[in-house]
Design an enzyme around this catalytic site. Structure first.
Site, PDB file in Angstrom:
ATOM      1  CG  ASP A 136      -4.910   5.540   9.447  1.00 35.40           C
ATOM      2  OD1 ASP A 136      -6.019   5.078   9.175  1.00 35.40           O
ATOM      3  OD2 ASP A 136      -3.839   4.980   9.161  1.00 35.40           O
TER       4      ASP A 136
ATOM      5  CE  LYS B  41      -3.054   2.620   3.096  1.00 40.84           C
ATOM      6  NZ  LYS B  41      -2.135   3.570   3.768  1.00 40.84           N
ATOM      7  CG  ASN B  42       2.578   2.642   3.552  1.00 41.63           C
ATOM      8  OD1 ASN B  42       1.450   3.124   3.480  1.00 41.63           O
ATOM      9  ND2 ASN B  42       3.075   2.180   4.679  1.00 41.63           N
TER      10      ASN B  42
ATOM     11  NE  ARG C 264      -2.285  12.097   6.413  1.00 44.64           N
ATOM     12  CZ  ARG C 264      -2.251  13.234   7.100  1.00 44.64           C
ATOM     13  NH1 ARG C 264      -1.341  14.135   6.816  1.00 44.64           N
ATOM     14  NH2 ARG C 264      -3.146  13.501   8.022  1.00 44.64           N
TER      15      ARG C 264
ATOM     16  CG  MET D 243       5.656   9.068  13.420  1.00 44.81           C
ATOM     17  SD  MET D 243       5.961   8.256  11.843  1.00 44.81           S
ATOM     18  CE  MET D 243       7.710   7.943  11.938  1.00 44.81           C
TER      19      MET D 243
ATOM     20  CG  ASP E  76       2.332   1.742   9.135  1.00 44.83           C
ATOM     21  OD1 ASP E  76       1.940   2.651   9.879  1.00 44.83           O
ATOM     22  OD2 ASP E  76       2.431   1.866   7.905  1.00 44.83           O
TER      23      ASP E  76
END
EC number: 2.5.1.7
Length: 435
Positions: free
Chosen positions: A121, A22-23, A97, A342, A320
């Site tokens: 998110d 996904k990223n 995002r 983070m 994540d």
């Protein structure tokens, strides 16, 4: 609002193949704007966030053609820049995002890029300063409409320069790299992110004609070129999904094979799960998780102190995965401190685990201590709501290991990051139903 009904306590078995990352997809898809030529991308995950970005590109004028499942071609030869000022763009861009990474390619090729304040998110503040400071360093002028929360950068010409990033932001680095490849002269980016997905972007851009050196390090050097051409690119498997399936196998005491994981790009992930006591075997490019019928024991540090697992920029552990690691630790033998540096809201989902009987002490918004049950006491089924993608799948793993029937609401959050997850879990024996 969608709902999963999960009957927990069943052992799973078989093989599962991770989706495309996904990223990585969110970066790679934005890069198609850098050329008027055709770009073909393979292993694209069929998930909400990625599909939203593809739709956004189409609205911008990119010609999109589905070649086969997971493979699309893109051609950005007739871009409608007026769309960037439209009410539809301000609404659609706000819901994703990853839309922030449209700005760098648009600025590089067309001299201007705009974006509404992105959503995504609800895990804490994600600032955009690194992105825009990078564009300003390259010579762009920044403007911000406070009433509409609308950002813009414009430049007649981008010029290469030296910059030291204030944080090793993955999306920030990707955005700046995509702007710099078409800038005049040489750009040096120090404290650049060096995640595998960023490396993938740089390799793809180099195949398109860019001149990026230092790929894989935190010092990137980019010689600007006048134009880029087309290419074909295949995305890596999703490392977060791979970590999810490792955790699922351990929590449900299941024997599971995770196929085609690209071992060389997993970094710390196998090591961290082994520190939790989970047996991970490498078989070719697959991961084999044997049945943990006797549970798994958390290692202490050499001096006997409690194990601490914290996120860090690559090659450290991705943030994540911390939600999944926390859930897995609830049934381990031993204790572990989870330090999520983070995002200040990512650990708040532990209240759902407390309802299920987990022993977790939330020390502050960034730290939680987990005291494992060692399977002496199973988690109890409950009704809960998914707050974000990673917490959602963590709660799903908890529900699959718990006794009884659990309900998870707001599963749209899970669908944002995991392709057809209920069908794939049923294929390995999970009792899960989408209501």
């Amino acid at each position: 609002m969608g709902t999963f009904k999960i009957e927990g306590g069943h052992r799973l078995s078989g093989e599962i193949t991770p989706q495309g990352a996904k990223n990585e997809a969110l970066q790679i898809l934005c890069a198609v704007l850098l050329t008027p030529e055709r770009v073909t991308i393979n292993n694209i995950p069929d998930i909400v966030d990625v599909n939203k970005l593809i739709a956004l590109l189409q609205d911008l004028g990119v010609k999109v053609q589905k070649e086969k499942k997971g493979s699309y071609s893109f051609q950005a030869d007739e871009i409608d820049l007026d769309y960037l000022q439209s009410a539809k763009f301000k609404e659609d861009g706000r819901g994703l995002r990853g839309s922030i990474m449209l700005v760098g390619p648009l600025l590089a090729r067309f001299g201007k890029g705009y974006i509404p304040k992105p959503g995504g998110d609800k895990i804490g503040r994600r600032r955009l300063d690194t992105h825009f400071e990078g564009f300003i360093n390259l010579g762009a002028k920044f403007r911000y409409n406070r009433e509409e929360h609308f950002y813009g950068v414009e430049a007649e010409e981008l010029k290469g320069t030296y910059m030291l990033l204030d944080e090793a932001s993955v999306t920030g680095t990707a955005n700046i790299v995509m702007a710099a490849v078409l800038a005049t002269g040489k750009t040096t980016i120090y404290n650049a992110a060096c995640e595998p997905y960023l490396q993938q972007l740089c390799k793809m851009l180099n195949r398109m004609g860019a001149k990026i050196s230092g790929v894989g390090s935190n010092l990137l050097e980019i010689e600007g070129v006048k134009e880029l051409g087309g290419t074909e690119h295949t995305m890596l498997p999703d490392m977060i999904e791979i970590g999810s399936w490792i955790g699922l196998a351990a929590m449900t005491k299941s024997e599971l094979t995770i196929k085609n994981v690209s071992w060389d790009d997993l970094g710390q992930i196998p090591t961290i799960f082994r520190k939790l006591g989970i047996t991970i075997e490498r078989k070719g490019d697959d991961i084999f998780i044997p049945e943990h019928s006797d549970g798994y024991i958390i290692q202490n540090f050499i001096d006997g102190s409690i194990l601490t697992i914290a996120d860090a920029p690559w090659p450290g552990l991705t943030p994540d995965l911390l939600s999944i690691i926390l859930v897995v630790a609830t049934q381990a033998k031993g204790e572990v401190l989870i330090h999520q540096k983070m995002f200040e809201s990512r650990l708040f989902f532990v209240d759902k685990l407390l309802d299920m009987g987990a022993k977790v002490i939330l020390c502050d918004p960034h730290r939680a201590t987990v005291i494992g049950h060692d399977f002496k006491s199973t988690l109890k089924a409950t009704t809960m709501t998914s707050p974000d993608i990673r917490a959602g799948v963590s709660l799903l793993i908890a529900a699959l290991s718990a006794k009884g029937t659990s309900i998870i609401h707001n599963i749209e959050q899970i669908d944002r990051g995991y392709e057809d997850i209920d069908t794939r879990l049923r294929a390995i024996g999970a009792k899960i139903e989408r209501l």
